[in-house]
Design a protein around this motif. Structure first.
Motif, mmCIF file in Angstrom:
data_model
loop_
_atom_site.group_PDB
_atom_site.id
_atom_site.type_symbol
_atom_site.label_atom_id
_atom_site.label_comp_id
_atom_site.label_asym_id
_atom_site.label_seq_id
_atom_site.Cartn_x
_atom_site.Cartn_y
_atom_site.Cartn_z
ATOM 1 N N PHE A 1 45.241 44.802 28.776
ATOM 2 C CA PHE A 1 43.855 44.435 28.486
ATOM 3 C C PHE A 1 42.925 45.501 29.029
ATOM 4 C CE2 PHE A 1 46.167 40.497 28.674
ATOM 5 C CZ PHE A 1 45.653 39.769 27.619
ATOM 6 N N HIS A 2 42.110 46.009 28.205
ATOM 7 C CA HIS A 2 41.095 46.917 28.744
ATOM 8 C C HIS A 2 39.922 46.992 27.780
ATOM 9 C CE1 HIS A 2 42.463 49.886 25.899
ATOM 10 N NE2 HIS A 2 43.694 49.575 26.267
ATOM 11 N N GLY A 3 38.866 47.525 28.284
ATOM 12 C CA GLY A 3 37.649 47.536 27.475
ATOM 13 C C GLY A 3 37.362 48.895 26.871
ATOM 14 N N GLY A 4 38.354 49.717 26.729
ATOM 15 C CA GLY A 4 38.140 51.030 26.143
ATOM 16 C C GLY A 4 37.652 52.021 27.180
ATOM 17 N N SER A 5 37.514 53.274 26.761
ATOM 18 C CA SER A 5 37.216 54.327 27.739
ATOM 19 C C SER A 5 35.821 54.193 28.337
ATOM 20 C CB SER A 5 37.366 55.684 27.062
ATOM 21 O OG SER A 5 36.589 55.682 25.887
ATOM 22 N N SER A 6 34.899 53.520 27.609
ATOM 23 C CA SER A 6 33.532 53.437 28.141
ATOM 24 C C SER A 6 33.312 52.166 28.969
ATOM 25 C CB SER A 6 32.537 53.461 26.978
ATOM 26 O OG SER A 6 32.800 52.335 26.159
ATOM 27 N N SER A 7 34.388 51.495 29.334
ATOM 28 C CA SER A 7 34.241 50.239 30.071
ATOM 29 C C SER A 7 33.497 50.451 31.386
ATOM 30 C CB SER A 7 35.624 49.651 30.351
ATOM 31 O OG SER A 7 35.489 48.623 31.298
ATOM 32 N N PRO A 8 32.480 49.597 31.652
ATOM 33 C CA PRO A 8 31.735 49.764 32.905
ATOM 34 C C PRO A 8 32.425 49.088 34.094
ATOM 35 C CG PRO A 8 30.758 48.015 31.590
ATOM 36 C CD PRO A 8 31.964 48.493 30.832
ATOM 37 N N LEU A 9 33.609 48.511 33.884
ATOM 38 C CA LEU A 9 34.247 47.721 34.938
ATOM 39 C C LEU A 9 34.641 48.587 36.131
ATOM 40 C CD1 LEU A 9 35.278 44.907 35.701
ATOM 41 C CD2 LEU A 9 37.435 45.435 34.587
ATOM 42 N N ARG A 10 34.107 48.230 37.319
ATOM 43 C CA ARG A 10 34.375 49.031 38.515
ATOM 44 C C ARG A 10 35.038 48.226 39.627
ATOM 45 N NH1 ARG A 10 34.515 53.952 37.898
ATOM 46 N NH2 ARG A 10 33.810 54.412 40.013
ATOM 47 N N LEU A 11 34.925 46.901 39.531
ATOM 48 C CA LEU A 11 35.438 46.081 40.640
ATOM 49 C C LEU A 11 36.120 44.838 40.092
ATOM 50 C CD1 LEU A 11 35.373 44.953 43.681
ATOM 51 C CD2 LEU A 11 33.178 43.964 43.048
ATOM 52 N N VAL A 12 37.282 44.511 40.630
ATOM 53 C CA VAL A 12 37.935 43.250 40.258
ATOM 54 C C VAL A 12 38.257 42.495 41.543
ATOM 55 C CG1 VAL A 12 39.937 42.180 39.165
ATOM 56 C CG2 VAL A 12 38.934 44.202 38.146
ATOM 57 N N VAL A 13 37.901 41.214 41.554
ATOM 58 C CA VAL A 13 38.271 40.360 42.683
ATOM 59 C C VAL A 13 39.290 39.353 42.164
ATOM 60 C CG1 VAL A 13 37.428 38.691 44.385
ATOM 61 C CG2 VAL A 13 35.967 40.591 43.681
ATOM 62 N N VAL A 14 40.493 39.401 42.692
ATOM 63 C CA VAL A 14 41.529 38.467 42.244
ATOM 64 C C VAL A 14 41.674 37.408 43.319
ATOM 65 C CG1 VAL A 14 43.861 38.235 41.339
ATOM 66 C CG2 VAL A 14 42.683 40.415 41.169
ATOM 67 N N GLN A 15 41.078 36.264 43.078
ATOM 68 C CA GLN A 15 41.112 35.202 44.077
ATOM 69 C C GLN A 15 42.174 34.186 43.694
ATOM 70 O OE1 GLN A 15 37.482 34.244 46.170
ATOM 71 N NE2 GLN A 15 37.693 32.218 45.272
ATOM 72 N N ALA A 16 43.379 34.518 44.024
ATOM 73 C CA ALA A 16 44.506 33.640 43.712
ATOM 74 C C ALA A 16 45.570 33.920 44.759
ATOM 75 C CB ALA A 16 45.049 33.969 42.327
ATOM 76 N N CYS A 17 46.445 32.922 44.924
ATOM 77 C CA CYS A 17 47.521 33.178 45.869
ATOM 78 C C CYS A 17 48.401 34.306 45.328
ATOM 79 C CB CYS A 17 48.363 31.928 46.033
ATOM 80 S SG CYS A 17 47.366 30.514 46.389
ATOM 81 N N HIS A 18 48.993 35.045 46.189
ATOM 82 C CA HIS A 18 49.965 36.083 45.815
ATOM 83 C C HIS A 18 49.409 37.073 44.793
ATOM 84 C CE1 HIS A 18 52.720 33.328 47.657
ATOM 85 N NE2 HIS A 18 52.443 32.414 46.778
ATOM 86 N N SER A 19 48.212 37.506 44.964
ATOM 87 C CA SER A 19 47.605 38.281 43.881
ATOM 88 C C SER A 19 47.764 39.789 44.030
ATOM 89 C CB SER A 19 46.120 37.952 43.798
ATOM 90 O OG SER A 19 45.532 38.347 44.996
ATOM 91 N N GLN A 20 48.455 40.229 45.070
ATOM 92 C CA GLN A 20 48.462 41.673 45.316
ATOM 93 C C GLN A 20 49.113 42.453 44.164
ATOM 94 O OE1 GLN A 20 50.873 43.388 48.307
ATOM 95 N NE2 GLN A 20 49.279 44.763 49.007
#
Ligand SMILES: Nc1ncnc2c1ncn2[C@@H]1O[C@H](COP(=O)(O)OP(=O)(O)OP(=O)(O)O)[C@@H](O)[C@H]1O
Length: 805
Positions: free
Chosen positions: A400-419
């Motif tokens: 999954f990705h938003g293409g090369s111009s994706s502004p996504l810089r930060l993801v917070v994965v708030q789930a158990c065992h998410s590393q």
């Protein structure tokens, strides 16, 4: 409390939390399989389902099954700009609201733990308080006070307010000394004659308590009603200095109807200002053999409230730009123009974590992404179309990705065992990923504290690193969590959070502040209600500690979400007090939040209408059925034409009608009633129907419209004990010495005293008398809470010892 008992309390607390996660902890495998074709019609014992084969579910997945199962259509949104489409946009949730307000207060059946009234700090009183005092009122539970039969008595006294009023000046200006030590008492109890649950106020003060401006007679209880005003302190002119307004949640719910298109959010969003929120709470996981494993529903609604309140709070505080080098000459005065740094208005794009929604969110773009849900070391648990687990592996996540111009810089994965999943995001080139360490279960409290403080920092234009430190330090110093770690010698909850990649530069600011001249800033009106409504306050809330119905709920949700649009209704059947109504609430909330019913949801409390009808006709049951039937038909018809005809949505938008407690119509009227169901199902192809009844019916309508008979059974003894202990909570303790009538009280010697207690309780005759019916368990809990000296043994003696299980 000595150290020993503190330690015991914390161990018990930790156990409670463990039990709260029991669905995952007790043997549910973590390697759930993916989408399956399920034959619901052949499965009436609600235990097992047939599995066909696991299937990846992402756009473009090389699978024909995806095409079969994944034909679910998102409700069409005719406004392309509307990223954060709100549930309120299209919802039309109503109660039967034709009675007078007094009657409206109790159109729903009451239970021990249902909030029947709420006191809210009077708006005039709030105006007299400084921000710190308001915060203190909130912390002390004095800002909003809820009443149910389980938390029945509340006393207002001088001491509460002396502590809550932080400013010394406030205490004197409010003349707090005029409050008595015990000023007035509020009590929630059942009225012996009307059987209504009421809240009574009794004045016990020297200077008096006023209700709607009138001084109460000292010592005489008075019933509270919606919109009543309670004055504890008033000015000489009579205006409220300290007081409360009474709210009845049901009246509010009944009166609040939003026309389908009134609040359509037409705002355009800028990708860089968007925080994408992905929630996931599948109801069951399927193992490779097709076995179902319930998963406790997460309280995402609370989490969302926490997040939106935090962002709103963060947006309220601007700061003056320290560097004044931008001074300009205005007319003949030499004046430095004050420049403000104003927080960005962060927009939310909130979705439930299906693979389709996730890809859409990635394509539309967001600056940061917050995932909240369950996870295992190998995958995140996304939801499939039927509300079961769709395990999203690290490899799949990478696609999954938003293409090369994706502004996504930060993801917070708030789930158990998410590393591990965090590493998938890192592999996609996201520079900042926050995760919870592998093997660590995330305690809810830690997550809430972290989220609040982390986003407060982010919303205030701080860098990822700074915000992360703020979040983690708040968890470390949060009294409850810090104390738990100290006493139980577990390492601090704060160390579960990780900012990855470790050692990299995380000084990037995700939502930078905007510069603005002071005058522009001052002329700005703060935008309220800018976040989408996901869980409507107009839907009835499920009872506190609603539990152990995930599988039943799954079957119902799956029935409605099957691609075959002909699966139209579910008949929930089970004995009195087994939880049919609560289950229908839970389904409506679950699917409602996921926008399954854009045409609206309507509850009709048939059993309540029948009771009211009996009361008006002096308990005369002759013609009761026809009278109630005709009343229902009229109401439903009105709603149907509004929801479907007027909206011209007959063929597209689904709507849900819940007919609760229809037993009064299953006598002579049964045939007519079933025919009517057939008629409305035929006429309105988008109508989905839930009927609850104690009686099962046999009718051809089940075949014609693919109806499902959903049997709801009593709890298993272990579940009954779990509910009993949750309901009692910390309000009183249960000792083995009060359980001698359990046949195993001195035989069972499990090394863990907490488990031992549960095992002994399971066999106790007082518990067995409840037949493990949730309503009876709630009654037992309220008896135990009401009389702290009464033991479970005493309750057996009171009711006899017949063993019903
Ligand atoms: N799953 C549950 N978990 C916890 N408590 C529950 C659950 N289901 C029901 N209860 C408790 O039982 C009470 C009665 O539930 P509900 O009104 O749904 O029963 P019902 O089957 O509809 O009964 P009736 O046939 O009398 O209408 C609830 O108010 C709640 O206190």
């Amino acid at each position: 409390m000595d150290e020993k008992s503190t330690k015991r309390a914390w161990i018990e607390d930790a156990e409670n939390r463990k039990r709260a996660k029991s669905a995952l902890a007790t043997g549910a495998p973590t390697n759930f399989t993916s989408l399956a074709i399920v034959d619901l019609t052949e499965d009436d014992d609600n235990t097992r389902m047939a599995i066909v084969r696991p299937t990846p579910c992402y756009p473009g997945a090389p699978s024909s099954l995806y095409d079969v199962v994944g034909q679910y259509r998102e409700p069409k949104d005719d406004d392309d700009d509307d990223l954060g489409d709100t549930q309120a946009d299209t919802e039309n949730i109503e109660f039967v609201a034709s009675q007078a307000i007094m009657d409206m207060t109790q159109t729903q059946p009451f239970s021990q733990d249902m909030v029947c009234l709420r006191l809210k700090l009077h708006s005039l009183a709030e105006r007299n308080l400084c921000r710190d005092s308001i915060e203190k009122f909130k912390q002390m539970g004095l800002y909003e006070i809820e009443f149910s039969l389980l938390s029945s008595v509340f006393t207002f006294g001088r001491d509460n307010f002396t502590t809550a009023l932080v400013g010394k000046y406030e205490r004197t200006s409010l003349d707090i000394v005029k409050l008595s030590k015990k000023h007035c008492v509020l009590e929630c109890k059942e009225d012996a004659t009307t059987k209504r649950t009421e809240v009574y106020i009794t004045d016990t003060s020297t200077n008096g308590t006023k209700l709607n401006g009138e001084r109460l007679v000292k010592g005489a209880p008075q019933v509270l009603r919606h919109d009543d005003k309670i004055t504890l302190l008033s000015s000489q002119s009579g205006s409220v200095l300290l007081g409360y307004t009474v709210e009845d949640p049901h009246v509010i719910a009944a009166n609040a109807t939003v026309p389908a298109s009134s609040s359509r959010n037409t705002k355009r969003h800028i990708q860089e200002n968007v925080l994408g929120v992905l929630f996931s709470s599948p109801l069951v996981g399927r193992d490779a053999l097709g076995g179902l494993h319930p998963i406790e529903e997460l309280d995402l609604c609370r989490e969302y409230d926490n997040l939106t309140q935090t962002l709103e709070e963060a947006s309220k505080y601007a700061i003056t730009k320290p560097d004044n080098s931008q001074g300009v000459i205005i007319m003949i005065y030499i004046k430095t123009r004050v420049v403000m740094l104003v927080p960005r208005e962060i927009d939310l794009n909130v979705q439930f974590a299906t693979s389709i929604n996730f890809q859409t969110m990635m394509t539309l773009g967001c600056r940061a992404l917050h995932f909240s849900g369950h996870g295992s070391p190998k995958c995140l648990y996304f939801e499939d179309q039927e509300s079961a687990v769709h395990p999203m592996s690290t490899e799949e996540l990478r696609r999954f990705h938003g293409g090369s111009s994706s502004p996504l810089r930060l993801v917070v994965v708030q789930a158990c065992h998410s590393q591990y999943c965090a590493t998938a995001f890192l592999a996609c080139g996201i520079p900042h990923v926050i995760a919870v360490k592998v093997e660590e279960r995330l305690e809810d409290q830690a997550a809430i504290v972290f989220t609040k403080n982390f986003y407060l920092g982010l919303g205030q234009g701080k860098s990822v690193a700074e915000s992360f430190d703020i979040g983690r330090n708040s968890v470390a110093t949060f009294p409850h969590l810090a104390h738990a770690a100290k006493v139980c010698k577990v390492y601090s909850a704060a160390s579960k959070f990780q900012l990855l990649p470790e050692g990299n530069d995380h000084s990037e600011i995700i939502f930078p502040m905007i510069e603005m001249p002071l005058e522009d800033y001052q002329s700005q009106v703060p935008v309220t209600d800018r976040f989408p409504t996901i869980w409507s306050s107009k839907l009835p809330s499920v009872c506190q500690h609603f539990r152990h119905r995930e599988t039943d709920q799954y079957y119902i949700c799956a029935h409605f979400s099957m691609t075959n649009q002909s699966q139209r209704f579910v008949w929930i059947v089970g004995p009195a007090g087994v939880g049919k109504t609560q289950l229908s609430y839970s389904v409506a909330r679950y699917l409602g939040a996921r926008k399954y019913f854009p045409a609206g949801i309507k509850f009709v409390y048939v059993s309540k209408l029948a009771d009211d009808d009996m009361a008006t006709h002096n308990n005369n049951t002759i013609s009761l059925g026809p009278r109630v039937f005709s009343a229902i038909k009229n109401r439903v018809q009105l709603w149907l034409s509004r929801a479907f005809d007027e909206q011209k949505s007959t063929s597209y938008f689904n709507g849900l009608l819940v007919l609760d407690g229809v037993d009064a119509l299953l006598g002579r009227e049964e045939n007519d009633f079933m025919k009517w169901i057939e008629t409305i199902c035929t006429q309105y192809s988008s109508l989905r129907l839930i009927v609850t009844a104690r009686k099962q019916v046999v009718s051809s309508v089940f075949q014609i419209h693919a109806g499902r008979m959903q049997h709801i059974h009593s709890f298993k003894p272990g579940q009954a004990v779990d509910l009993l202990r949750r309901l009692i909570g910390k309000q009183r303790s249960l000792q083995l010495s009060g359980l001698t009538k359990s046949p195993i009280w001195n035989i069972k010697n499990h090394p863990d005293p907490n488990i031992n207690l549960s095992l002994v309780l399971e066999q106790h005759p007082a518990l067995r008398q409840t037949q493990c019916l949730p309503q009876e368990i709630a009654n037992l809990a309220s008896q135990l809470i009401a009389s702290p000296n009464v033991t479970m043994d005493d309750l057996v003696a009171k009711f006899g010892t017949n063993d019903n299980i």
